[in-house]
Design a protein around this motif. Structure first.
Motif, PDB file in Angstrom:
ATOM      1  N   ASN A   1       1.170  -1.385   0.312  1.00  0.00           N
ATOM      2  CA  ASN A   1       0.487   0.364   0.336  1.00  0.00           C
ATOM      3  C   ASN A   1       0.762   0.597  -0.299  1.00  0.00           C
TER       4      ASN A   1
ATOM      5  N   GLU B   1       0.298   5.356   0.119  1.00  0.00           N
ATOM      6  CA  GLU B   1      -0.705   6.789   0.321  1.00  0.00           C
ATOM      7  C   GLU B   1       0.162   7.865   0.398  1.00  0.00           C
TER       8      GLU B   1
ATOM      9  N   SER C   1       0.432  12.152   2.242  1.00  0.00           N
ATOM     10  CA  SER C   1      -0.068  12.924   2.977  1.00  0.00           C
ATOM     11  C   SER C   1      -0.178  13.943   2.905  1.00  0.00           C
TER      12      SER C   1
ATOM     13  N   SER D   1       5.279  10.639   1.789  1.00  0.00           N
ATOM     14  CA  SER D   1       4.843   8.897   0.955  1.00  0.00           C
ATOM     15  C   SER D   1       4.697   8.245   2.078  1.00  0.00           C
ATOM     16  N   SER D   2       3.860   7.616   2.372  1.00  0.00           N
ATOM     17  CA  SER D   2       4.050   6.459   3.247  1.00  0.00           C
ATOM     18  C   SER D   2       4.099   4.998   2.397  1.00  0.00           C
TER      19      SER D   2
ATOM     20  N   SER E   1       7.066  -0.983   6.786  1.00  0.00           N
ATOM     21  CA  SER E   1       6.561   0.675   6.551  1.00  0.00           C
ATOM     22  C   SER E   1       8.009   1.093   6.663  1.00  0.00           C
TER      23      SER E   1
ATOM     24  N   SER F   1       8.281   6.046   5.583  1.00  0.00           N
ATOM     25  CA  SER F   1       8.044   7.036   4.477  1.00  0.00           C
ATOM     26  C   SER F   1       8.749   7.720   4.187  1.00  0.00           C
TER      27      SER F   1
ATOM     28  N   ALA G   1      -0.819   3.720  -7.275  1.00  0.00           N
ATOM     29  CA  ALA G   1      -1.358   4.604  -6.298  1.00  0.00           C
ATOM     30  C   ALA G   1      -1.416   6.152  -6.375  1.00  0.00           C
TER      31      ALA G   1
END
Length: 379
Positions: free
Chosen positions: A132, A134, A136, A141-142, A150, A152, A169
């Motif tokens: 995934n 994401e 923000s 970007s995460s 994970s 960022s 994404a």
């Protein structure tokens, strides 16, 4: 731009590795996340035209590549049925004098090895499949990976190919289009081709339609010959894009080609068969904190031999556009402005497949210098 900027690159292919090395060259650190657990000697060939070789020279890997690569003497076009030669472009020393670099043809793994050797220790993480992504509020970007970890980053670069997770994404899911064309690939020891002409050249046999062709060029200092043949096929039902092929099918499909072309195909023992997929040119590759390069944003038909070369050019220009800029978005805008039209033009040209069929000027492709092209930065 701050030296403490965190940059993540998804994909340790040719484009991703080139991007990391180019960023290091301008004083920026980066980290690559690669989904596979280890590199394998996969793929058969890579045809690097002078524009790509000149960019790689600037990355510091050109001398290493020249140790194993072949240097085709000419780029020749011939007609499929008569054998008539319709164009002959001097390469090797002539290309080096004119464009600043020769054409080099080699095993793809040799290019990968040369690039990996320039990656600083700790900058490459293997086994990192993206689950995934994401964004923000335009700041970070995460990334979440399937192994449960994970991270960022301030800037995310999608160099993860035609199935790009970064592209999905950024712009949503879509699917590449099967072109209705399949390709056969084979490598033949040159010693099996005694008596064949132009074994030290890149030769393209143009077929009766734009989708049908045979391309041949030397590898491994001329010890092997690579064969790449394409033809139409209505559909592709295999789960994999690449499967074992049939040398008998290959010879049958090109049974009406000139005897000199058939003689090369007769020496093919092991063949791979793959489907060719493309996407239409994108209107944008950036979103402020992320950017795409290579097949993630402009997958191409192979008919101009520019897929890898354009990814390498992207990497160099992107690094230059991030060198010294005051903020990420302005650097990414400069990158997109410098690269979008060129790659779209080559995408369209590759798909139409008329490149140098009857001569013409190759300078606009081969003469491009990614290290010197204007980038229009506003620092």
């Amino acid at each position: 731009m701050s030296a403490h900027l965190t940059i993540g690159i998804c994909g340790a292919g040719i484009g991703g590795l080139s991007a990391l090395i180019a960023l290091n060259r301008v004083g920026l650190d980066a980290e690559i996340f690669e989904q596979t657990s280890a590199f394998a000697r996969v793929g058969a060939d890579i045809n690097l035209t002078p524009n790509a070789v000149r960019a790689l020279d600037g990355l510091g890997v050109g001398d290493e590549l020249r140790k194993t690569a072949a240097r085709p003497q000419f780029r020749i076009s011939r007609m499929w049925n008569t054998g008539e030669e319709t164009s002959r472009l001097a390469m090797s020393e002539a290309a080096e004098e004119k464009f600043g670099a020769p054409q080099l043809t080699m095993h793809r793994a040799d290019l990968m090895s040369a690039l990996v050797s320039r990656v600083p220790e700790g900058s490459l993480q293997m086994g990192k499949r993206v689950e995934n992504i994401e964004f923000s509020a335009g700041a970070k970007s995460s990334l979440a990976f399937t192994d449960g970890t994970s991270t960022s980053v301030d800037l995310l670069i999608g160099a993860d190919g035609i199935h790009s997770a970064v592209r999905k994404a950024m712009f949503g899911a879509d699917h590449p289009t099967f072109t209705g064309v399949v390709a056969f690939r084979a490598v033949i020891p040159t010693e099996k081709l005694a008596g064949s002409a132009d074994l030290d050249c890149f030769t393209k046999w143009w077929g009766p339609d734009p989708e049908t062709q045979i391309v041949m060029f030397p590898l491994n200092k001329g010890r092997d010959m690579f064969v790449f043949a394409t033809c139409p096929q209505d559909e592709w039902l295999e789960e994999s894009w690449t499967t074992p092929g049939s040398s008998a099918e290959l010879r049958d499909l090109y049974r009406d080609f000139h005897p000199e072309a058939q003689a090369i195909l007769a020496a093919c023992d092991e063949v791979l068969k793959s489907a060719l997929y493309v996407r239409d040119p994108l209107e944008s590759w950036i979103n402020g904190v992320a950017a795409l390069l290579g097949d993630a944003c402009h997958p191409m038909m192979p008919f101009m031999a520019q897929g890898a070369g354009q990814a390498i050019e992207d990497a160099v220009v992107l690094a230059r556009c991030l060198d010294g800029v005051s903020d990420i978005p302005s650097g990414l805008r400069a990158y997109q402005e410098a690269r979008l039209e060129r790659t779209a033009q080559i995408q369209r040209g590759s798909r139409s497949n008329q490149w140098l069929k009857a001569g013409g000027n190759a300078d606009w492709v081969y003469g491009y210098d990614a290290w010197d092209v204007p980038i229009g930065l506003s620092v």
